[in-house]
Motif scaffolding. Sequence first.
Motif, PDB file in Angstrom:
ATOM      1  N   GLU A 333     -11.128   1.510  -2.370  1.00  0.00           N
ATOM      2  CA  GLU A 333     -10.534   2.000  -1.131  1.00  0.00           C
ATOM      3  C   GLU A 333     -10.699   0.963  -0.027  1.00  0.00           C
ATOM      4  O   GLU A 333     -11.734   0.295   0.067  1.00  0.00           O
ATOM      5  CB  GLU A 333     -11.210   3.313  -0.721  1.00  0.00           C
ATOM      6  N   ILE A 334      -9.674   0.798   0.776  1.00  0.00           N
ATOM      7  CA  ILE A 334      -9.740  -0.030   1.976  1.00  0.00           C
ATOM      8  C   ILE A 334      -9.869   0.914   3.158  1.00  0.00           C
ATOM      9  O   ILE A 334      -8.880   1.506   3.628  1.00  0.00           O
ATOM     10  CB  ILE A 334      -8.510  -0.935   2.102  1.00  0.00           C
ATOM     11  N   ALA A 335     -11.100   1.077   3.629  1.00  0.00           N
ATOM     12  CA  ALA A 335     -11.398   2.119   4.608  1.00  0.00           C
ATOM     13  C   ALA A 335     -10.665   1.905   5.930  1.00  0.00           C
ATOM     14  O   ALA A 335     -10.215   2.862   6.560  1.00  0.00           O
ATOM     15  CB  ALA A 335     -12.907   2.177   4.843  1.00  0.00           C
ATOM     16  N   GLN A 336     -10.536   0.647   6.372  1.00  0.00           N
ATOM     17  CA  GLN A 336      -9.932   0.398   7.679  1.00  0.00           C
ATOM     18  C   GLN A 336      -8.479   0.878   7.732  1.00  0.00           C
ATOM     19  O   GLN A 336      -7.966   1.198   8.799  1.00  0.00           O
ATOM     20  CB  GLN A 336      -9.959  -1.097   8.023  1.00  0.00           C
ATOM     21  N   GLN A 337      -7.830   0.925   6.581  1.00  0.00           N
ATOM     22  CA  GLN A 337      -6.424   1.354   6.538  1.00  0.00           C
ATOM     23  C   GLN A 337      -6.266   2.702   5.828  1.00  0.00           C
ATOM     24  O   GLN A 337      -5.132   3.158   5.638  1.00  0.00           O
ATOM     25  CB  GLN A 337      -5.583   0.279   5.852  1.00  0.00           C
ATOM     26  N   ARG A 339      -6.618   3.806   2.689  1.00  0.00           N
ATOM     27  CA  ARG A 339      -5.707   3.738   1.551  1.00  0.00           C
ATOM     28  C   ARG A 339      -6.433   3.259   0.302  1.00  0.00           C
ATOM     29  O   ARG A 339      -7.550   2.725   0.374  1.00  0.00           O
ATOM     30  CB  ARG A 339      -4.535   2.796   1.854  1.00  0.00           C
ATOM     31  N   ARG A 340      -5.769   3.458  -0.816  1.00  0.00           N
ATOM     32  CA  ARG A 340      -6.271   2.945  -2.083  1.00  0.00           C
ATOM     33  C   ARG A 340      -6.134   1.422  -2.104  1.00  0.00           C
ATOM     34  O   ARG A 340      -5.092   0.876  -1.705  1.00  0.00           O
ATOM     35  CB  ARG A 340      -5.466   3.569  -3.230  1.00  0.00           C
ATOM     36  N   ALA A 341      -7.161   0.719  -2.541  1.00  0.00           N
ATOM     37  CA  ALA A 341      -7.094  -0.735  -2.691  1.00  0.00           C
ATOM     38  C   ALA A 341      -6.228  -1.077  -3.902  1.00  0.00           C
ATOM     39  O   ALA A 341      -6.211  -0.345  -4.889  1.00  0.00           O
ATOM     40  CB  ALA A 341      -8.500  -1.307  -2.862  1.00  0.00           C
ATOM     41  N   HIS A 342      -5.520  -2.206  -3.829  1.00  0.00           N
ATOM     42  CA  HIS A 342      -4.692  -2.576  -4.982  1.00  0.00           C
ATOM     43  C   HIS A 342      -4.458  -4.073  -5.117  1.00  0.00           C
ATOM     44  O   HIS A 342      -4.161  -4.547  -6.207  1.00  0.00           O
ATOM     45  CB  HIS A 342      -3.332  -1.864  -4.924  1.00  0.00           C
ATOM     46  N   SER A 343      -4.590  -4.841  -4.049  1.00  0.00           N
ATOM     47  CA  SER A 343      -4.190  -6.250  -4.084  1.00  0.00           C
ATOM     48  C   SER A 343      -5.387  -7.167  -4.309  1.00  0.00           C
ATOM     49  O   SER A 343      -6.552  -6.766  -4.226  1.00  0.00           O
ATOM     50  CB  SER A 343      -3.515  -6.625  -2.768  1.00  0.00           C
TER      51      SER A 343
END
Length: 612
Positions: A333-337, A339-343
């Motif tokens: 997870e990318i908390a600042q945005q 969303r689920r992390a993917h890149s």
Amino acid sequence: MKQIALILSLFVSMTVLSQDALLTNTDGRKNVSLNGKWHYIIDTYETGFYDYRYKERKEDDRSAYWNRNEQKAKTDLIEHTYTDENSLNVPGDWNSQDRQFLHYEGTVWYQREFEKPQLSDNEQVYLYFAGVNYEAHVYLNGKKLGTHKGGFTAFNFKIPTNLLQEKGNFLVVKVDNKRHSDEIPTLNTDWWNYGGITRDVKLVIVPKNPIVQYDIHVDQKQDILASIKKKSFDLSGFVKFDTSADSKIVVEIPELKLKKEFPVKGDSIAFSFKTPNISLWSPENPKLYEVIFTNGKQRISEKIGFRKIEVIGKKIVLNGKQIFMRGISIHEEIAQQIRRAHSLDDAKQLLGWAKDLGCNMVRLAHYPHNENMTRLADEMGLLVWSEIPVYWTIDFGNPEVLKKAEKQLEEMIDRDRNRASIVIWSVGNETPVSEKRTVFMSTLAKKTKLLDNSRLVSAALEVNHKDNKNVIDDPLGAFTDIISVNEYLGWYVGLPNDCETAVWEVKYDKPFFISETGADAKAGFHADKLTRFSEEYQEWYYQEQIDMFSRFPDNFSGLSPWILCDFRSPKRNNPLYQQLWNRKGLIADNGQKKKAFFVLQEFYRKLKASGK
């Protein structure tokens, strides 16, 4: 040879169960990305899948959402269509892309078109999904390619050549992230149920009989210290084709000036050979070699590291030396945005923070993370614990649920079996002890060893608090290589200073690992150390935990505290401090490092300085 024969027999059985075996190393093959903007339709009642009698629609039904439904005359009745106005980014979860999706759990139809890639007479196309949460039904030009369940493992379908059009190939995916009691994971989880096509999609162009899987690693039977001394190593592995072949396979490691050729009769070949001195992969030396597999005109290249991980007595041993795992747990997870992390950039952020903390290990919880994470861990020299989402109270008495868990286990290992960084396969997290559960979990542990004997097997167990003691006596420990436990002494049990008098009893003479420990803190909230959710309380918690670790027995082999970053969870409803966030992160949702981060960082600095 017995183990190799077992691996080959397992692959034969897998081909019976699955028509299209998972392609490994898709980036190392000719491919075309299908990432980008996809059209969508929200379909809460699944109208595009079922008719009004709740029967699955016929394949050629114009009202089915997998078919084009263009208005050719003004009298035509049109009740669905895909438009540019309704688009989602792929890869990406739907929750973070539009507020209407924030809490949505249900069906969303994704659609896009693509052109047929250029193919030679001997080539074919696979449609590859790196991850879709949770259930996917895939259609191309009105024909169903297949289905898949599991939100965190890759899958692919072989596209019949006669189904491909030169232009305007109409690709539709029905994505359903509803939770069910008989799925993996089940209804109750402590993380956000991000829905959508959350990872890469691509067309993979391969020969008519492609290499689907391969493996090469340091043979587990050899004495690694003797091999280091002799400067000679035994490597072993296999190559698996889609169908039977009568040809040859060439394995090449150019840097070592090594080239070996093996005849192939059937759909699999097991091999072993000696190699001159190699530089073994480790956190201090994350050496990767280019390995090339060639079969006729088919050539696949991949960067692979070689190492041996094992348990000797009460120690975890890497390349003949005892290691202490300075870890941290991570959600994808990318908390600042939010969303689920993917890149790859996402992976660099998360693993970069882990490196800054002083880690040599990460626990990728509670599901297999995307391939960017494990490949980057290879390059950065981070040991990895990879886990399937057998989480909390799934239906352990249901044999169909066990099959689903086994399938996700196979898919996790198939994708990442050549990642040197992965040293632990985990079969689950915090599963409550019962006879049915132990049979279920031990079955997974045994199967893991059959699928891959070059890594350790574990599971995150719970501590049994009784008679003022912390007792670790879970019967599943008899089937794992290390004893890993989640403990929250000072947060869910007592206060942090209870660590000062804590007594620990471990039933098993195996390496002992703390797979979770932690306390919530809202970044920027400061108070005295007795105040819950303050940074000072979390700081105190880590100070007491670290002091307790110094009194642990000599089989204490590492820890992966919970957790690197704050993450979203519907279970966390304190309106002042949580607000649908699990706040146990050492880094806040805005990227701010909390006070406890520096406590653990200093502890890891001292451990590293002492040789651990």
